[in-house]
Design an enzyme around this catalytic site. Structure first.
Site, PDB file in Angstrom:
ATOM      1  N   ASP A 163    -122.582  59.102  31.914  1.00  0.00           N
ATOM      2  CA  ASP A 163    -121.893  59.053  33.295  1.00  0.00           C
ATOM      3  C   ASP A 163    -120.679  59.740  33.177  1.00  0.00           C
ATOM      4  O   ASP A 163    -119.775  59.477  34.253  1.00  0.00           O
ATOM      5  CB  ASP A 163    -121.602  57.421  33.448  1.00  0.00           C
ATOM      6  CG  ASP A 163    -120.719  56.816  32.437  1.00  0.00           C
ATOM      7  OD1 ASP A 163    -120.555  57.547  31.257  1.00  0.00           O
ATOM      8  OD2 ASP A 163    -120.342  55.680  32.810  1.00  0.00           O
ATOM      9  N   GLY A 164    -120.409  60.604  32.250  1.00  0.00           N
ATOM     10  CA  GLY A 164    -119.047  61.187  32.132  1.00  0.00           C
ATOM     11  C   GLY A 164    -117.840  60.653  31.506  1.00  0.00           C
ATOM     12  O   GLY A 164    -116.652  61.182  31.186  1.00  0.00           O
ATOM     13  N   LYS A 218     -87.707  88.776  41.668  1.00  0.00           N
ATOM     14  CA  LYS A 218     -88.956  88.389  41.967  1.00  0.00           C
ATOM     15  C   LYS A 218     -88.810  87.078  42.798  1.00  0.00           C
ATOM     16  O   LYS A 218     -87.904  86.205  42.342  1.00  0.00           O
ATOM     17  CB  LYS A 218     -89.741  87.936  40.767  1.00  0.00           C
ATOM     18  CG  LYS A 218     -90.979  86.951  41.149  1.00  0.00           C
ATOM     19  CD  LYS A 218     -91.802  86.744  39.877  1.00  0.00           C
ATOM     20  CE  LYS A 218     -93.097  85.776  40.026  1.00  0.00           C
ATOM     21  NZ  LYS A 218     -93.615  85.329  38.782  1.00  0.00           N
ATOM     22  N   HIS A 232     -92.911  76.576  30.214  1.00  0.00           N
ATOM     23  CA  HIS A 232     -92.309  77.308  31.174  1.00  0.00           C
ATOM     24  C   HIS A 232     -90.761  77.342  31.428  1.00  0.00           C
ATOM     25  O   HIS A 232     -90.007  78.056  31.668  1.00  0.00           O
ATOM     26  CB  HIS A 232     -93.113  76.776  32.348  1.00  0.00           C
ATOM     27  CG  HIS A 232     -92.776  77.801  33.677  1.00  0.00           C
ATOM     28  ND1 HIS A 232     -93.004  79.124  33.806  1.00  0.00           N
ATOM     29  CD2 HIS A 232     -91.964  77.334  34.737  1.00  0.00           C
ATOM     30  CE1 HIS A 232     -92.588  79.453  34.991  1.00  0.00           C
ATOM     31  NE2 HIS A 232     -92.158  78.489  35.577  1.00  0.00           N
TER      32      HIS A 232
END
Length: 328
Positions: free
Chosen positions: A39-40, A206, A136
């Site tokens: 079922d995952g 940018k 990041h």
């Protein structure tokens, strides 16, 4: 009093990187079970005692065909909780690629702060510390976590790589946007120390709005230079190509790109074959699976973060200085 034993586990498709880290540490990877149900749902558990141990769990939180980002995250969370339930003395999440690190601020009303939510999830299941590589926005990620956080970067790895390959003449390290200037400066300083000569710097204007990128002004001198464009990650490759094209217009002799994480989404495999880029260097934080069979694959070199991760874990375990690993 003796230090608690060190144990290292690597989940899902991070097993190969984990094995390389374990080899550098001189230990065997911890045995564990990952069982999938029809079922995952899934179950993860260590197969040996972790009672009283200092445990590191390595899981790179990037999506790939077999496991999505969310599947990997849930596996990691449940495994950390299971380790704490099994009386591990301390559990550190080692995340070569940290998902949701780009969603660290609100750019539109009612935007989610996914980086903060991710930190809360890790802390809620009992993670005592977190190690992450080339995030990041380091300041934003540091502010998101309340548990101790160790951020690593690839400046020394890439400096060693390029110092052995650059020829005579000017060298410039470039950031493809203003947000990455500090990251580029760390590589510039490390590379200058290895080359024993000055290394220049540059950046590209940018702007991004509603997914549309604009701006083309290049600040810095790149004519006749060997240019290295540094970013934290490569997704579609569009940002790198804009920067490479700007360098070529200004007369750069060669243009290479370097990034801690090669995600290579969308049509990156075709885009990055553009002759404006001479080569691309990434780490094995994310295997370049999506590039296989594409024109860009031949351009890509992979340097391993395993030695850096292993030495970081060793020093964290023994109380050594990790800061020394981040100096140029």
């Amino acid at each position: 009093m003796n230090d608690p034993p060190l144990k290292l586990f690597a989940l899902s498709e991070s097993h190969e990187l984990g094995a390389r880290v374990a080899e550098h540490l001189g230990i065997a990877l911890g045995a564990h079970e990952e069982r999938d149900f029809e079922d995952g749902e899934h179950k993860l558990r260590p197969l040996a005692s972790v009672r009283g141990a200092e445990v590191f769990v390595l899981q790179s939180l990037h999506g790939e065909p077999r496991h999505s980002v969310h599947d990997k995250l849930v596996r990691l969370l449940f495994f950390i909780a299971a380790l704490k339930d099994a009386a591990a003395a301390r559990v550190t999440a080692v995340l070569p690629y940290l998902c949701y690190a780009r969603k660290d601020r609100r750019t539109k009303p009612r935007d989610p702060l996914a980086t903060r939510y991710l930190a809360q999830l890790l802390e809620a299941v009992g993670a005592d510390r977190v190690v992450a590589l080339d995030v990041h926005n380091p300041a934003a990620v540091e502010n998101a976590f309340r548990c101790p956080l160790q951020l690593l970067d690839t400046a020394r790895l890439f400096a060693d790589h390029f110092a052995a390959r650059l020829g005579p003449g000017p060298v410039v390290v470039m950031s493809p946007d203003t947000g990455g200037i500090k990251r580029a400066e760390r590589l510039r300083a490390a590379l200058a120390a290895r080359l024993g000569r000055d290394v220049g710097s540059a950046f590209l204007e940018k702007y991004r709005s509603a997914g549309v990128v604009s701006g083309s002004a290049l600040v810095g001198e790149v004519r006749d230079a060997q240019v290295i464009i540094l970013d934290d990650l490569i997704s579609t490759g569009g940002t790198l190509l804009r920067a490479a094209a700007a360098c070529r217009r200004q007369g750069a002799r060669s243009v290479h790109a370097a990034a801690g994480h090669g995600l290579f989404t969308s049509a990156a495999g075709e885009q990055l074959a553009d002759p404006a880029l001479d080569g691309i260097v990434i780490t094995d934080s994310v295997p370049p699976l999506r590039l296989e069979g594409t024109p860009a694959r031949a351009k890509v070199e992979v340097v391993s973060v395993a030695p850096l991760l292993a030495e970081t874990l060793r020093r964290m375990h023994t109380g050594g200085s990790v800061v020394e690993l981040l100096e140029p």
